[in-house]
Design a protein around this motif. Structure first.
Motif, PDB file in Angstrom:
ATOM      1  N   ASP A  61      26.600  15.073   0.323  1.00 45.15           N
ATOM      2  CA  ASP A  61      26.457  16.230  -0.566  1.00 45.15           C
ATOM      3  C   ASP A  61      25.017  16.749  -0.652  1.00 45.15           C
ATOM      4  OD1 ASP A  61      25.381  14.166  -1.934  1.00 45.15           O
ATOM      5  OD2 ASP A  61      26.738  14.276  -3.673  1.00 45.15           O
ATOM      6  N   GLN A  62      24.079  16.089   0.082  1.00 39.41           N
ATOM      7  CA  GLN A  62      22.708  16.615   0.169  1.00 39.41           C
ATOM      8  C   GLN A  62      22.027  16.047   1.412  1.00 39.41           C
ATOM      9  OE1 GLN A  62      19.803  14.942  -2.595  1.00 39.41           O
ATOM     10  NE2 GLN A  62      21.347  13.543  -3.398  1.00 39.41           N
ATOM     11  N   ASP A  63      20.965  16.737   1.866  1.00 44.62           N
ATOM     12  CA  ASP A  63      20.169  16.216   2.971  1.00 44.62           C
ATOM     13  C   ASP A  63      19.309  15.070   2.437  1.00 44.62           C
ATOM     14  OD1 ASP A  63      21.151  18.228   4.619  1.00 44.62           O
ATOM     15  OD2 ASP A  63      19.458  19.579   4.230  1.00 44.62           O
ATOM     16  N   ARG A  64      19.248  13.943   3.176  1.00 44.51           N
ATOM     17  CA  ARG A  64      18.421  12.801   2.734  1.00 44.51           C
ATOM     18  C   ARG A  64      17.741  12.175   3.946  1.00 44.51           C
ATOM     19  NH1 ARG A  64      22.080   8.914  -0.960  1.00 44.51           N
ATOM     20  NH2 ARG A  64      20.071   7.947  -1.390  1.00 44.51           N
ATOM     21  N   MET A  65      16.602  11.521   3.707  1.00 44.80           N
ATOM     22  CA  MET A  65      15.895  10.873   4.821  1.00 44.80           C
ATOM     23  C   MET A  65      15.278   9.543   4.398  1.00 44.80           C
ATOM     24  SD  MET A  65      13.034  12.327   7.411  1.00 44.80           S
ATOM     25  CE  MET A  65      12.234  11.196   8.551  1.00 44.80           C
ATOM     26  N   TRP A  66      15.319   8.570   5.312  1.00 46.04           N
ATOM     27  CA  TRP A  66      14.680   7.270   5.113  1.00 46.04           C
ATOM     28  C   TRP A  66      13.674   7.050   6.240  1.00 46.04           C
ATOM     29  CZ3 TRP A  66      19.574   8.616   4.150  1.00 46.04           C
ATOM     30  CH2 TRP A  66      20.130   8.260   2.919  1.00 46.04           C
ATOM     31  N   LEU A  67      12.452   6.643   5.882  1.00 47.48           N
ATOM     32  CA  LEU A  67      11.430   6.328   6.888  1.00 47.48           C
ATOM     33  C   LEU A  67      11.109   4.847   6.780  1.00 47.48           C
ATOM     34  CD1 LEU A  67       9.345   7.130   9.054  1.00 47.48           C
ATOM     35  CD2 LEU A  67       7.774   7.759   7.213  1.00 47.48           C
ATOM     36  N   ASN A  68      11.297   4.119   7.861  1.00 45.03           N
ATOM     37  CA  ASN A  68      11.112   2.663   7.871  1.00 45.03           C
ATOM     38  C   ASN A  68      11.871   2.002   6.714  1.00 45.03           C
ATOM     39  OD1 ASN A  68       9.434   2.840  10.154  1.00 45.03           O
ATOM     40  ND2 ASN A  68       7.631   3.190   8.877  1.00 45.03           N
ATOM     41  N   GLY A  69      13.070   2.488   6.450  1.00 41.63           N
ATOM     42  CA  GLY A  69      13.950   1.887   5.452  1.00 41.63           C
ATOM     43  C   GLY A  69      13.739   2.356   4.028  1.00 41.63           C
ATOM     44  N   LYS A  70      12.730   3.204   3.784  1.00 41.80           N
ATOM     45  CA  LYS A  70      12.452   3.643   2.409  1.00 41.80           C
ATOM     46  C   LYS A  70      12.768   5.138   2.295  1.00 41.80           C
ATOM     47  CE  LYS A  70       8.734   3.456  -0.799  1.00 41.80           C
ATOM     48  NZ  LYS A  70       7.413   3.941  -0.836  1.00 41.80           N
ATOM     49  N   GLU A  71      13.499   5.502   1.263  1.00 45.61           N
ATOM     50  CA  GLU A  71      13.850   6.928   1.163  1.00 45.61           C
ATOM     51  C   GLU A  71      12.623   7.777   0.873  1.00 45.61           C
ATOM     52  OE1 GLU A  71      17.249   7.931  -1.226  1.00 45.61           O
ATOM     53  OE2 GLU A  71      17.242   9.976  -0.381  1.00 45.61           O
ATOM     54  N   ILE A  72      12.503   8.899   1.583  1.00 45.78           N
ATOM     55  CA  ILE A  72      11.393   9.825   1.347  1.00 45.78           C
ATOM     56  C   ILE A  72      11.966  11.213   1.033  1.00 45.78           C
ATOM     57  CG2 ILE A  72       9.706   8.588   2.784  1.00 45.78           C
ATOM     58  CD1 ILE A  72      10.185  10.806   4.932  1.00 45.78           C
ATOM     59  N   SER A  73      11.140  12.018   0.389  1.00 47.18           N
ATOM     60  CA  SER A  73      11.596  13.350  -0.013  1.00 47.18           C
ATOM     61  C   SER A  73      11.623  14.298   1.188  1.00 47.18           C
ATOM     62  CB  SER A  73      10.650  13.891  -1.091  1.00 47.18           C
ATOM     63  OG  SER A  73      10.887  15.261  -1.255  1.00 47.18           O
ATOM     64  N   LEU A  74      12.657  15.124   1.213  1.00 52.30           N
ATOM     65  CA  LEU A  74      12.760  16.136   2.275  1.00 52.30           C
ATOM     66  C   LEU A  74      12.358  17.513   1.738  1.00 52.30           C
ATOM     67  CD1 LEU A  74      16.092  15.355   4.169  1.00 52.30           C
ATOM     68  CD2 LEU A  74      13.828  15.527   5.169  1.00 52.30           C
ATOM     69  N   SER A  75      11.757  17.526   0.545  1.00 52.77           N
ATOM     70  CA  SER A  75      11.487  18.823  -0.086  1.00 52.77           C
ATOM     71  C   SER A  75      10.273  19.536   0.528  1.00 52.77           C
ATOM     72  CB  SER A  75      11.284  18.645  -1.594  1.00 52.77           C
ATOM     73  OG  SER A  75      10.153  17.826  -1.787  1.00 52.77           O
ATOM     74  N   GLY A  76       9.460  18.798   1.296  1.00 52.70           N
ATOM     75  CA  GLY A  76       8.253  19.421   1.873  1.00 52.70           C
ATOM     76  C   GLY A  76       8.595  20.574   2.803  1.00 52.70           C
ATOM     77  N   GLY A  77       7.705  21.542   2.841  1.00 48.55           N
ATOM     78  CA  GLY A  77       7.922  22.738   3.652  1.00 48.55           C
ATOM     79  C   GLY A  77       8.116  22.424   5.123  1.00 48.55           C
ATOM     80  N   ARG A  78       7.412  21.413   5.632  1.00 49.65           N
ATOM     81  CA  ARG A  78       7.486  21.114   7.060  1.00 49.65           C
ATOM     82  C   ARG A  78       8.878  20.628   7.469  1.00 49.65           C
ATOM     83  NH1 ARG A  78       1.994  18.646   9.182  1.00 49.65           N
ATOM     84  NH2 ARG A  78       0.535  20.169   8.362  1.00 49.65           N
ATOM     85  N   PHE A  79       9.472  19.719   6.666  1.00 49.64           N
ATOM     86  CA  PHE A  79      10.836  19.265   6.950  1.00 49.64           C
ATOM     87  C   PHE A  79      11.810  20.435   6.832  1.00 49.64           C
ATOM     88  CE2 PHE A  79       9.226  14.975   5.773  1.00 49.64           C
ATOM     89  CZ  PHE A  79       9.601  14.319   6.927  1.00 49.64           C
ATOM     90  N   GLN A  80      11.632  21.194   5.760  1.00 54.53           N
ATOM     91  CA  GLN A  80      12.553  22.315   5.519  1.00 54.53           C
ATOM     92  C   GLN A  80      12.476  23.335   6.646  1.00 54.53           C
ATOM     93  OE1 GLN A  80      14.981  22.439   3.334  1.00 54.53           O
ATOM     94  NE2 GLN A  80      14.353  20.416   2.656  1.00 54.53           N
ATOM     95  N   ASN A  81      11.270  23.601   7.154  1.00 52.92           N
ATOM     96  CA  ASN A  81      11.130  24.564   8.259  1.00 52.92           C
ATOM     97  C   ASN A  81      11.858  24.074   9.505  1.00 52.92           C
ATOM     98  OD1 ASN A  81       9.586  26.139   6.610  1.00 52.92           O
ATOM     99  ND2 ASN A  81       7.612  25.589   7.522  1.00 52.92           N
ATOM    100  N   CYS A  82      11.695  22.779   9.816  1.00 56.48           N
ATOM    101  CA  CYS A  82      12.365  22.230  11.005  1.00 56.48           C
ATOM    102  C   CYS A  82      13.885  22.271  10.838  1.00 56.48           C
ATOM    103  CB  CYS A  82      11.915  20.796  11.275  1.00 56.48           C
ATOM    104  SG  CYS A  82      10.213  20.688  11.845  1.00 56.48           S
TER     105      CYS A  82
END
Ligand code: 2P0
Length: 355
Positions: A61-82
């Motif tokens: 129900d939402q976009d989510r991301m984990w980096l090296n097993g830890k959840e990180i925010s996808l709200s940054g402009g760079r992720f959103q642009n990609c």
């Protein structure tokens, strides 16, 4: 009756790249457009790479991301642009094996989960964002069946992190700065593939694997605003060096390659010192490695090893061949014995390789 939930996954692996003619400074911060062309070599994925799995499911129900097993925010402009740029290029997907059909128009409503792992320290000047965004864009493009080639994908990865655009190819890669205001011609092209100069051996001397104090993004913004040397470099120095470097790579002329690589690294760090406030990415151990290589190259009469340092103290050493690499390791172990109190604590050895 409710539709049975389904999931579609794609995993990709992308190596990092090391610039031999550096990117430092943006003319557009949002689109990530550089002030000069740059050239890099892509490393062997076995040593420094990012592995990313992207998944789409009817139950997310939402976009989510984990980096090296830890959840990180996808709200940054760079992720959103990609994400936005890849979604805009998504096509119909038909996975007969799993019985999944996704229409082009459905991608706007579907959400993705992203799990990414680096097999090397994040943000320690080993270009983790380069491998990370290249891998993310490549994996999403495959998941969404985008038809763009790697150069076109590189212009999207660039919007995540500038240096990421160069990790879409193996071998030696040039990031063309481009002229267009919308950034459509600021993309990466492969100069030669990984087989062209396969006798080179790359050794990374990890001087310190802690996170750097000044991020590249902040550092290059300060340099653009305050360094006169950067203006001179971008206009007068790099264009000539790019031409010479392309020729050195094409003809496998190690002497010119080494001279240009070392000079460009040194000028990049001189720009950092010329920035207000000054930025110190190298430390005493880095300086000692430079002295050691310079002394050896001079004593041999012709360069055996090139050095280059990114936004951190770790040395990237490019040896002419295996014999030079073996001698280099012996010299490094002599100058920095494992029991000494210097920071130098490991060596990562790899040949250039392909994505
Ligand atoms: C390079 N570096 O050419 C240069 C040399 C560091 C020193 O590209 O702001 O992480 O995300 O575009 O790509 C590091 O910069 O910066 C870098 P952003 P990025 O490899």
């Amino acid at each position: 009756m409710a539709e049975k939930p389904w999931v579609r996954m794609v995993t990709a692996q992308t190596p990092t790249n090391i610039a031999v003619i550096k990117y430092w400074g943006k003319r557009d911060e949002t689109l990530i457009l550089p002030v000069n062309d740059s050239i890099s070599v892509t490393l062997d994925p076995a040593h420094l790479c990012t592995t990313t799995t992207v998944a789409v499911s009817s139950s997310f129900d939402q976009d989510r991301m984990w980096l090296n097993g830890k959840e990180i925010s996808l709200s940054g402009g760079r992720f959103q642009n990609c994400l936005r740029e890849i979604r805009a290029r998504a096509c119909d997907v038909e996975d007969e094996e799993k019985g999944i059909k996704i229409a082009k128009k459905d991608w706007e409503k579907l959400h993705v989960h992203i799990a990414s792992f680096n097999n090397f320290p994040t943000a320690a000047g080993l270009a983790s964002s380069a491998a990370g965004f290249a891998c993310l864009v490549f994996a999403l493009a495959k998941l969404m069946n985008a038809k763009e080639d790697n150069s076109e994908l590189s212009a999207i990865a660039r919007q995540g992190s500038g240096s990421a655009c160069r990790s879409l190819f193996g071998g030696f890669v040039k990031w063309i700065m481009g002229k267009a205001e919308d950034g459509r011609d600021s993309l990466a092209v492969q100069l030669v593939d990984e087989k062209h100069w396969d006798e080179l051996v790359i050794i990374i001397a990890v001087v310190c694997s802690r996170q750097k104090e000044t991020s590249s993004t902040t550092g290059m913004r300060d340099s653009v605003e305050t360094s006169l040397l950067l203006k001179h470099r971008a206009k007068e120095v790099v264009p000539k060096r790019i031409t010479e470097m392309e020729e050195a790579i094409k003809t496998r002329d190690f002497e010119s390659f080494a001279q240009l690589t070392c000079a460009d690294s040194n000028q990049f760090h001189a720009v950092c010192l010329d920035t207000c406030p000054p930025i110190f990415y190298m430390n005493d151990t880095s300086h000692r490695i430079i002295s050691c290589v310079e002394k050896w190259n001079r004593s041999e009469g012709t360069p055996q090893v090139a050095y280059t340092f990114d936004a951190g103290p770790n040395a990237v050493l490019i040896a002419h061949n295996r014999k030079a690499a073996t001698q280099l390791l012996q010299k490094l172990l002599f100058c920095f014995p494992p029991s000494s109190d210097t920071d130098l604590n490991s060596y990562v050895i790899g040949d250039k390789s392909i994505l």
